[in-house]
Design a protein around this motif. Structure first.
Motif, PDB file in Angstrom:
ATOM      1  N   HIS A 184       0.843  -1.204   0.000  1.00 45.42           N
ATOM      2  CA  HIS A 184       0.000   0.000   0.000  1.00 45.42           C
ATOM      3  C   HIS A 184       0.875   1.249   0.000  1.00 45.42           C
ATOM      4  N   ASP A 185       0.269   2.395  -0.007  1.00 42.47           N
ATOM      5  CA  ASP A 185       0.961   3.677  -0.115  1.00 42.47           C
ATOM      6  C   ASP A 185       1.866   3.915   1.102  1.00 42.47           C
ATOM      7  N   PRO A 201       7.097  11.077   8.797  1.00 39.65           N
ATOM      8  CA  PRO A 201       6.915  11.354   7.370  1.00 39.65           C
ATOM      9  C   PRO A 201       8.218  11.340   6.571  1.00 39.65           C
ATOM     10  N   VAL A 225       3.981   6.461   1.625  1.00 33.29           N
ATOM     11  CA  VAL A 225       4.029   7.861   2.055  1.00 33.29           C
ATOM     12  C   VAL A 225       2.912   8.146   3.056  1.00 33.29           C
ATOM     13  N   THR A 226       1.706   7.712   2.728  1.00 30.82           N
ATOM     14  CA  THR A 226       0.567   7.932   3.628  1.00 30.82           C
ATOM     15  C   THR A 226       0.763   7.199   4.945  1.00 30.82           C
ATOM     16  N   GLN A 227       1.231   5.955   4.876  1.00 27.94           N
ATOM     17  CA  GLN A 227       1.405   5.169   6.103  1.00 27.94           C
ATOM     18  C   GLN A 227       2.492   5.771   6.997  1.00 27.94           C
ATOM     19  N   ARG A 260       3.307   8.887   7.173  1.00 32.05           N
ATOM     20  CA  ARG A 260       2.731  10.102   7.767  1.00 32.05           C
ATOM     21  C   ARG A 260       1.818   9.737   8.932  1.00 32.05           C
ATOM     22  N   GLU A 261       1.059   8.652   8.763  1.00 31.89           N
ATOM     23  CA  GLU A 261       0.110   8.240   9.806  1.00 31.89           C
ATOM     24  C   GLU A 261       0.803   7.798  11.085  1.00 31.89           C
TER      25      GLU A 261
END
Length: 340
Positions: free
Chosen positions: A205-206, A217, A208-210, A212-213
């Motif tokens: 999965h993505d 980041p 970058v998003t993970q 950040r979560e």
């Protein structure tokens, strides 16, 4: 001596891709040790060297670059080992491998085996431990001082494989980094968590998003153990300005280094065989690294990454191990033990 070798480059499904053979027992010279092999491990490099190339007959070629055994002879110039010493090592890809009852290996790339481990457990460590150590501390320049690594983070892409499994332990327990490892199956998530990864994200999965979560980041360091082509763009997006990326997986096509320019980020390769292949002046560093790894294992700082053992060492079991590696779903290391 007994050995497993290839005489033609064939798919692993072919029963003649790896064959049981008899070869002359080698003779020591110079700084070579003659080691009686008790256990071996398989690695992706074995399958890469064995990949189909042509149908021509070749001299029997012995693969294998992860071994644990006992020194039976030491060459006239040896000073580090003597007969009877238990040793472990990854060897030299330019020489005959360890899928044989006896092997010659330069003592400068050999370590004293951890006293607390069996031959099986020890054989799982050398190649991956050397690769991870060199990647983290030589190539990425991570300090071997926890106080210098406070608030610093490392993303390991491919955390459950052989190299990732030892890199997690070194980065967390020795360097004190916050370790983020990628894993996509429940069993691999559990595996990397047990090894010390504080965060686990899914490489399917993505990223970058993970990242950040989880509040990281921009990691300070990225260690790529899987598919450099597929992850280069996202690694360039993620890496912290002036950060460092290291990969052990060759590319199939050119990557765009310009993506790193504005961040003044570093991209560096790690190949564990460089020192032995080019006989570098610091070749003996691999002896020192393996001895240090052995002490850390005996002190229970590091653990063997052995996950599956096949016995005995023969062509049929090596074909099984190669097929498992080529399927791309291994966790930790596969070891073969004992000769029939």
């Amino acid at each position: 001596m007994k050995a497993v070798a290839l005489t033609r480059y064939l798919p692993i499904s072919d029963p003649e891709s790896l064959m049981d053979v008899e070869l002359p027992r080698p003779v020591t010279i110079g700084r070579d040790l003659l080691v009686k092999i008790h256990a071996i491990a398989v690695n992706p490099v074995d399958t890469k060297v064995r990949k189909p190339k042509d149908k021509l007959e070749i001299t029997p070629k012995v693969l294998g670059w992860d071994a644990a055994g006992e020194v039976v002879e030491a060459g006239p110039d040896c000073t580090l080992f003597k007969p009877g010493d238990k040793v472990y090592y990854a060897g030299d890809i330019t020489r005959s491998g360890c899928n044989a009852e006896y092997q010659l290996v330069d003592e400068r790339i050999v370590g004293h085996m951890p006293q607390s481990l069996s031959f099986d457990q020890a054989a799982a460590l050398p190649l991956t431990a050397l690769t991870a150590w060199e990647a983290l501390f030589d190539r990425l320049g991570i300090a071997l001082d926890i106080t210098q690594n406070r608030n610093k983070s490392l993303l390991i892409i491919g955390g459950a494989g052989g190299v990732g499994s030892i890199a997690i332990q070194l980065a967390n327990k020795l360097a004190g980094l916050t370790v983020v490892a990628t894993a996509s199956r429940p069993e691999t998530v559990t595996w990397v968590q047990e090894l010390g990864a504080q965060h686990v994200i899914n490489h399917q999965h993505d990223l970058v998003t993970q990242m950040r979560e989880i509040g990281i980041p921009q990691p300070d360091y990225i260690f790529c153990c899987n598919d450099t082509d597929g992850y280069f763009v996202v690694m360039a997006e993620l890496i912290k300005p002036q950060g460092r990326i290291c990969s052990i997986v060759e590319t199939a096509q050119p990557v765009d280094l310009n993506l790193l320019k504005n961040k003044s980020a570093t991209f560096v390769w790690e190949l564990m065989y460089t020192r032995s292949m080019y006989q570098t002046e610091d070749m003996i560093e691999q002896h020192h690294i393996l001895d240090r790894i052995a002490r850390l294992v005996d002190e229970e700082v590091l653990a063997s990454t052995l996950n599956e053992t096949l016995s005995p060492i023969n062509a049929a079991n090596l074909r099984r191990a190669h097929a498992h590696l080529e399927a791309g779903s291994t966790i930790g290391k596969i070891v073969l033990s004992g000769w029939a």
